[in-house]
Design a protein around this motif. Structure first.
Motif, PDB file in Angstrom:
ATOM      1  N   LEU A  35      -4.513   8.149   5.949  1.00 28.53           N
ATOM      2  CA  LEU A  35      -3.495   7.257   6.516  1.00 28.53           C
ATOM      3  C   LEU A  35      -3.814   5.807   6.207  1.00 28.53           C
ATOM      4  O   LEU A  35      -2.929   5.018   5.904  1.00 28.53           O
ATOM      5  N   GLY A  36      -5.086   5.489   6.292  1.00 29.91           N
ATOM      6  CA  GLY A  36      -5.507   4.132   5.968  1.00 29.91           C
ATOM      7  C   GLY A  36      -5.187   3.792   4.525  1.00 29.91           C
ATOM      8  O   GLY A  36      -4.703   2.704   4.225  1.00 29.91           O
ATOM      9  N   ALA A  37      -5.428   4.743   3.629  1.00 27.43           N
ATOM     10  CA  ALA A  37      -5.141   4.520   2.209  1.00 27.43           C
ATOM     11  C   ALA A  37      -3.641   4.346   1.979  1.00 27.43           C
ATOM     12  O   ALA A  37      -3.221   3.475   1.212  1.00 27.43           O
ATOM     13  N   ALA A  38      -2.828   5.160   2.643  1.00 28.71           N
ATOM     14  CA  ALA A  38      -1.369   5.049   2.486  1.00 28.71           C
ATOM     15  C   ALA A  38      -0.876   3.713   3.027  1.00 28.71           C
ATOM     16  O   ALA A  38      -0.077   3.021   2.377  1.00 28.71           O
ATOM     17  N   ALA A  39      -1.340   3.341   4.198  1.00 27.50           N
ATOM     18  CA  ALA A  39      -0.938   2.062   4.786  1.00 27.50           C
ATOM     19  C   ALA A  39      -1.423   0.904   3.922  1.00 27.50           C
ATOM     20  O   ALA A  39      -0.708  -0.088   3.729  1.00 27.50           O
ATOM     21  N   LEU A  40      -2.614   1.053   3.387  1.00 26.10           N
ATOM     22  CA  LEU A  40      -3.187   0.011   2.544  1.00 26.10           C
ATOM     23  C   LEU A  40      -2.364  -0.169   1.268  1.00 26.10           C
ATOM     24  O   LEU A  40      -2.075  -1.295   0.874  1.00 26.10           O
ATOM     25  N   LYS A  41      -1.949   0.932   0.647  1.00 22.94           N
ATOM     26  CA  LYS A  41      -1.160   0.841  -0.584  1.00 22.94           C
ATOM     27  C   LYS A  41       0.158   0.115  -0.350  1.00 22.94           C
ATOM     28  O   LYS A  41       0.576  -0.725  -1.147  1.00 22.94           O
ATOM     29  N   ILE A  42       0.807   0.415   0.757  1.00 21.60           N
ATOM     30  CA  ILE A  42       2.075  -0.242   1.081  1.00 21.60           C
ATOM     31  C   ILE A  42       1.852  -1.736   1.294  1.00 21.60           C
ATOM     32  O   ILE A  42       2.578  -2.574   0.753  1.00 21.60           O
ATOM     33  N   ALA A  43       0.846  -2.055   2.076  1.00 27.71           N
ATOM     34  CA  ALA A  43       0.556  -3.459   2.369  1.00 27.71           C
ATOM     35  C   ALA A  43       0.092  -4.203   1.120  1.00 27.71           C
ATOM     36  O   ALA A  43       0.453  -5.365   0.909  1.00 27.71           O
ATOM     37  N   VAL A  44      -0.702  -3.539   0.287  1.00 28.71           N
ATOM     38  CA  VAL A  44      -1.201  -4.160  -0.939  1.00 28.71           C
ATOM     39  C   VAL A  44      -0.042  -4.490  -1.868  1.00 28.71           C
ATOM     40  O   VAL A  44      -0.006  -5.561  -2.471  1.00 28.71           O
ATOM     41  N   ASN A  45       0.901  -3.585  -1.991  1.00 27.72           N
ATOM     42  CA  ASN A  45       2.040  -3.831  -2.867  1.00 27.72           C
ATOM     43  C   ASN A  45       2.819  -5.070  -2.418  1.00 27.72           C
ATOM     44  O   ASN A  45       3.197  -5.910  -3.231  1.00 27.72           O
ATOM     45  N   ALA A  46       3.045  -5.187  -1.126  1.00 25.82           N
ATOM     46  CA  ALA A  46       3.759  -6.356  -0.598  1.00 25.82           C
ATOM     47  C   ALA A  46       2.954  -7.639  -0.816  1.00 25.82           C
ATOM     48  O   ALA A  46       3.505  -8.668  -1.239  1.00 25.82           O
ATOM     49  N   SER A  82      -1.887  -1.624  -6.461  1.00 25.58           N
ATOM     50  CA  SER A  82      -1.782  -0.641  -5.376  1.00 25.58           C
ATOM     51  C   SER A  82      -2.664   0.575  -5.630  1.00 25.58           C
ATOM     52  O   SER A  82      -3.205   1.160  -4.693  1.00 25.58           O
ATOM     53  N   GLU A  83      -2.809   0.960  -6.889  1.00 24.75           N
ATOM     54  CA  GLU A  83      -3.650   2.107  -7.234  1.00 24.75           C
ATOM     55  C   GLU A  83      -5.135   1.757  -7.214  1.00 24.75           C
ATOM     56  O   GLU A  83      -5.961   2.553  -6.787  1.00 24.75           O
ATOM     57  N   LYS A  84      -5.492   0.566  -7.679  1.00 22.79           N
ATOM     58  CA  LYS A  84      -6.891   0.183  -7.792  1.00 22.79           C
ATOM     59  C   LYS A  84      -7.486  -0.404  -6.518  1.00 22.79           C
ATOM     60  O   LYS A  84      -8.684  -0.298  -6.289  1.00 22.79           O
ATOM     61  N   ALA A  85      -6.667  -1.033  -5.709  1.00 28.18           N
ATOM     62  CA  ALA A  85      -7.176  -1.709  -4.512  1.00 28.18           C
ATOM     63  C   ALA A  85      -7.930  -0.766  -3.568  1.00 28.18           C
ATOM     64  O   ALA A  85      -9.007  -1.128  -3.086  1.00 28.18           O
ATOM     65  N   PRO A  86      -7.403   0.431  -3.276  1.00 26.34           N
ATOM     66  CA  PRO A  86      -8.154   1.315  -2.373  1.00 26.34           C
ATOM     67  C   PRO A  86      -9.537   1.698  -2.891  1.00 26.34           C
ATOM     68  O   PRO A  86     -10.420   2.030  -2.114  1.00 26.34           O
ATOM     69  N   GLN A  87      -9.750   1.622  -4.198  1.00 28.62           N
ATOM     70  CA  GLN A  87     -11.052   1.930  -4.768  1.00 28.62           C
ATOM     71  C   GLN A  87     -12.084   0.856  -4.429  1.00 28.62           C
ATOM     72  O   GLN A  87     -13.272   1.108  -4.480  1.00 28.62           O
ATOM     73  N   SER A  88     -11.607  -0.339  -4.097  1.00 29.00           N
ATOM     74  CA  SER A  88     -12.525  -1.426  -3.762  1.00 29.00           C
ATOM     75  C   SER A  88     -12.730  -1.560  -2.253  1.00 29.00           C
ATOM     76  O   SER A  88     -13.312  -2.522  -1.793  1.00 29.00           O
ATOM     77  N   VAL A  89     -12.244  -0.556  -1.511  1.00 27.85           N
ATOM     78  CA  VAL A  89     -12.331  -0.584  -0.055  1.00 27.85           C
ATOM     79  C   VAL A  89     -13.160   0.615   0.418  1.00 27.85           C
ATOM     80  O   VAL A  89     -13.019   1.711  -0.116  1.00 27.85           O
ATOM     81  N   THR A  90     -13.998   0.397   1.410  1.00 30.12           N
ATOM     82  CA  THR A  90     -14.834   1.484   1.931  1.00 30.12           C
ATOM     83  C   THR A  90     -14.020   2.417   2.824  1.00 30.12           C
ATOM     84  O   THR A  90     -12.927   2.064   3.286  1.00 30.12           O
ATOM     85  N   ALA A  91     -14.577   3.585   3.092  1.00 26.93           N
ATOM     86  CA  ALA A  91     -13.929   4.552   3.980  1.00 26.93           C
ATOM     87  C   ALA A  91     -13.755   3.974   5.380  1.00 26.93           C
ATOM     88  O   ALA A  91     -12.740   4.209   6.046  1.00 26.93           O
ATOM     89  N   VAL A  92     -14.712   3.215   5.828  1.00 34.04           N
ATOM     90  CA  VAL A  92     -14.629   2.585   7.150  1.00 34.04           C
ATOM     91  C   VAL A  92     -13.470   1.588   7.173  1.00 34.04           C
ATOM     92  O   VAL A  92     -12.705   1.538   8.136  1.00 34.04           O
ATOM     93  N   ASP A  93     -13.330   0.826   6.096  1.00 29.84           N
ATOM     94  CA  ASP A  93     -12.221  -0.128   6.007  1.00 29.84           C
ATOM     95  C   ASP A  93     -10.874   0.585   6.012  1.00 29.84           C
ATOM     96  O   ASP A  93      -9.915   0.123   6.633  1.00 29.84           O
ATOM     97  N   LEU A  94     -10.796   1.729   5.312  1.00 29.75           N
ATOM     98  CA  LEU A  94      -9.552   2.499   5.298  1.00 29.75           C
ATOM     99  C   LEU A  94      -9.190   2.985   6.698  1.00 29.75           C
ATOM    100  O   LEU A  94      -8.033   2.916   7.103  1.00 29.75           O
ATOM    101  N   ALA A  95     -10.172   3.477   7.419  1.00 23.75           N
ATOM    102  CA  ALA A  95      -9.920   3.938   8.783  1.00 23.75           C
ATOM    103  C   ALA A  95      -9.496   2.770   9.675  1.00 23.75           C
ATOM    104  O   ALA A  95      -8.566   2.892  10.473  1.00 23.75           O
TER     105      ALA A  95
END
Length: 125
Positions: A35-46, A82-95
């Motif tokens: 969920l964190g990754a999905a929310a992050l992708k949406i926010a990153v795109n904006a 949007s595809e690369k940004a989650p790779q630079s974020v930790t699992a804790v950050d995603l949560a």
């Protein structure tokens, strides 16, 4: 866009809870990360669109482009981000991004900053 994120993130949380059959702590953590990754992708795109339009070099490079060409390249760049940004974020950050809107803003800004230049360079090639 913020309203869209505010609607989509809780909806994704609710729908993913129905789809999850694993009741262990690991399963819950995995779902939260997804969920964190999905929310992050949406926010990153904006955020990418905003940041890209604030870069002076982008403004200069796109002055002679048609609106369609500019939009096409912008979509390509922000899709990459949007595809690369989650790779630079930790699992804790995603949560954390899934649960805390204030933290999500900081995480998104950092992720976009780390990836936007690489994606612009890829797009220009």
């Amino acid at each position: 866009m913020k309203k869209l994120i505010a609607v989509i993130a809780p909806l994704a949380l609710i729908l993913s809870a129905c789809a999850t059959t694993d009741t262990t702590t690991t399963g819950a953590a995995s779902t939260t990360q997804q969920l964190g990754a999905a929310a992050l992708k949406i926010a990153v795109n904006a955020k990418c669109t905003t940041e890209l339009n604030n870069i002076q070099a982008w403004k200069t490079a796109t002055t002679l482009m048609t609106a369609e060409k500019k939009q096409s390249i912008e979509t390509e760049i922000c899709g990459c981000v949007s595809e690369k940004a989650p790779q630079s974020v930790t699992a804790v950050d995603l949560a954390t991004a899934a649960l805390d809107p204030a933290a999500r803003t900081t995480i998104v800004s950092n992720a976009v900053t780390k990836t936007i230049n690489a994606c612009v360079a890829e797009s220009v090639k």
